[in-house]
Design a protein around this motif. Structure first.
Motif, PDB file in Angstrom:
ATOM      1  N   ARG A 325       9.781  54.075   0.879  1.00 43.16           N
ATOM      2  CA  ARG A 325       9.747  54.366   2.315  1.00 43.16           C
ATOM      3  C   ARG A 325       9.474  53.079   3.088  1.00 43.16           C
ATOM      4  NH1 ARG A 325       3.955  57.530   3.325  1.00 43.16           N
ATOM      5  NH2 ARG A 325       2.576  55.854   2.580  1.00 43.16           N
ATOM      6  N   ALA A 326       9.608  53.147   4.425  1.00 42.77           N
ATOM      7  CA  ALA A 326       9.331  51.990   5.280  1.00 42.77           C
ATOM      8  C   ALA A 326       8.786  52.490   6.617  1.00 42.77           C
ATOM      9  CB  ALA A 326      10.585  51.150   5.494  1.00 42.77           C
ATOM     10  N   ARG A 327       8.113  51.602   7.337  1.00 37.71           N
ATOM     11  CA  ARG A 327       7.464  51.934   8.602  1.00 37.71           C
ATOM     12  C   ARG A 327       8.309  51.443   9.770  1.00 37.71           C
ATOM     13  NH1 ARG A 327       3.336  55.613   9.490  1.00 37.71           N
ATOM     14  NH2 ARG A 327       1.935  54.916  11.137  1.00 37.71           N
ATOM     15  N   HIS A 328       8.612  52.358  10.695  1.00 36.59           N
ATOM     16  CA  HIS A 328       9.391  52.026  11.887  1.00 36.59           C
ATOM     17  C   HIS A 328       8.767  52.692  13.102  1.00 36.59           C
ATOM     18  CE1 HIS A 328      13.141  50.036  10.344  1.00 36.59           C
ATOM     19  NE2 HIS A 328      12.635  50.494   9.210  1.00 36.59           N
ATOM     20  N   HIS A 329       8.362  51.872  14.088  1.00 32.04           N
ATOM     21  CA  HIS A 329       7.834  52.388  15.340  1.00 32.04           C
ATOM     22  C   HIS A 329       6.704  53.395  15.126  1.00 32.04           C
ATOM     23  CE1 HIS A 329      10.928  50.284  17.614  1.00 32.04           C
ATOM     24  NE2 HIS A 329      11.744  50.647  16.642  1.00 32.04           N
ATOM     25  N   GLY A 330       5.830  53.069  14.177  1.00 31.26           N
ATOM     26  CA  GLY A 330       4.644  53.880  13.961  1.00 31.26           C
ATOM     27  C   GLY A 330       4.861  55.151  13.169  1.00 31.26           C
ATOM     28  N   ILE A 331       6.030  55.334  12.586  1.00 31.15           N
ATOM     29  CA  ILE A 331       6.280  56.521  11.763  1.00 31.15           C
ATOM     30  C   ILE A 331       6.926  56.097  10.442  1.00 31.15           C
ATOM     31  CG2 ILE A 331       6.558  58.067  13.742  1.00 31.15           C
ATOM     32  CD1 ILE A 331       9.569  57.941  13.278  1.00 31.15           C
TER      33      ILE A 331
END
Length: 375
Positions: A325-331
């Motif tokens: 998974r990865a983190r984008h814009h706090g989600i």
């Protein structure tokens, strides 16, 4: 292959409150929800124009607002206790090896013949164990990663079957509730189902992104759509780097992307893309490098250089290493669908020769390998 900027990812739920801790995370450092916006807040993905000619894919449309469900509470391992236990086990193994070596010397000197220590030179085929998660692909990638490894060379920490053991350092990676291990005849893989809870998280950051580094993994992608990140780092507002699969300009591609600004905007991301290779249902070695001196990133597919791109630097976002998974814009987003193994981290930017060695499961002695899992 093309170079360009970031693309939107489908949102996934935020982690449970109070997760993290250990390995340098003091109590209270990561408050409820890591201190970042909760899942009920909107995710305005407003990309800015690409910087300079030839560095972008044009303006992107913001995705529709989606209702995000919260993660169910997942118990976190006691990182410090696990680290202490691993260190004690390593001391025990070193002591045992010294004792065995001394015994061999004494026996040979006495002319009493010799002992055959250990098992056969042939790899010990393990029985196939059925596990949950994505099924293991057949036909490729079944060679033993380390056919002469000692019998106690387990892929997990002793007594912790859901904690991947770091063969090089002391950082375990805990499996999320939707991830599982698959025991095959000659290797172990971690399997992800492409869902919100199918991930694995390290105890801390594995890479100092302000300096040169390399991240590499063998990957088998099942999905033909969306964004699917095999390895990333960061749990704040944005990733620092991510390595995986994405559909770019309508083409299925492998991508290595870094964030150069602390706001996580598309215009502050840079990437290298390989869109002229097979990306679905085929084992591949993905390797991304950052050369801090030359200020360039590069992507290798197996041992072929897909391309390079100039960057101003890599933003050092907070948070640990992530698998699946990865983190984008706090989600959370970009859930990986399929198995991974041979996850390695180096504190140098590997050369072509060193990457070719990785393709053949050999590590260059000059390379500074800092972490490795499922080898």
């Amino acid at each position: 292959m093309t170079d360009g900027t970031d693309h939107p990812h489908g949102p996934q739920p935020d982690p449970a409150s109070g997760s993290g801790g250990g390995y340098g995370y003091p109590p209270g450092r990561i408050p409820d929800g890591y201190g970042y916006p909760g899942p009920a807040q909107p995710n305005p993905y407003q990309p800015e124009p690409a910087q300079g000619p030839g560095q972008g894919f044009g303006p992107l449309q913001p995705p529709p607002q989606q209702q995000v469900e919260a993660f169910s509470s997942t118990p976190q391992p006691d990182w410090q206790a696990l680290a202490d236990r691993t260190e004690a086990q390593q001391r025990k193994r070193r002591t045992l090896k010294v004792g065995i070596g001394a015994l061999v010397v004494v026996v040979v000197a006495a002319g009493a013949g010799f002992f055959v220590l250990g098992g056969s030179d042939e790899p010990d085929d393990k029985p196939v164990v059925a596990t949950s998660g994505s099924p293991s692909p057949s036909g490729s990638g079944e060679q033993s990663a380390d056919p002469k490894a000692p019998e106690d060379d387990s892929p997990t920490v002793e007594g912790e079957p859901n904690l991947l053991r770091d063969r090089t350092g002391r950082m375990g990676i805990a499996l999320g509730p939707g991830a599982s291990l698959g025991e095959l005849a000659k290797r172990t893989e971690v399997r992800f189902k492409g869902t919100a809870e199918s991930y694995a998280q390290g105890a801390e950051a594995a890479v100092d992104v302000t300096k040169s580094f390399t991240v590499s993994t063998r990957a088998y992608n099942v999905s033909e759509t969306g964004s699917r990140m095999a390895v990333s780092q960061g749990d704040g507002v944005s990733y620092s780097f991510e390595l995986g699969f994405e559909v770019v300009n309508g083409k299925k591609a492998w991508v290595f992307r870094v964030q150069t600004g602390d706001k996580g905007q598309a215009a502050t991301a840079q990437q290298v893309v390989a869109d002229n290779v097979d990306t679905v249902r085929n084992w591949v070695l993905l390797t991304g490098t950052y050369d801090a001196e030359k200020k360039t990133i590069a992507l290798w597919v197996d041992d072929k250089l897909a391309g390079q791109a100039p960057v101003s630097g890599v933003w050092a976002g907070p948070g640990p290493l992530q698998l699946g998974r990865a983190r984008h814009h706090g989600i959370w987003s970009a859930a990986w669908d399929g198995p991974l193994d041979h996850v390695r981290v180096f504190d140098t930017a590997l050369t072509q020769e060193a990457v070719t060695g990785l393709k053949n499961n050999k590590v260059d002695k000059k390379s500074k390998q800092t972490h490795s899992w499922l080898i």
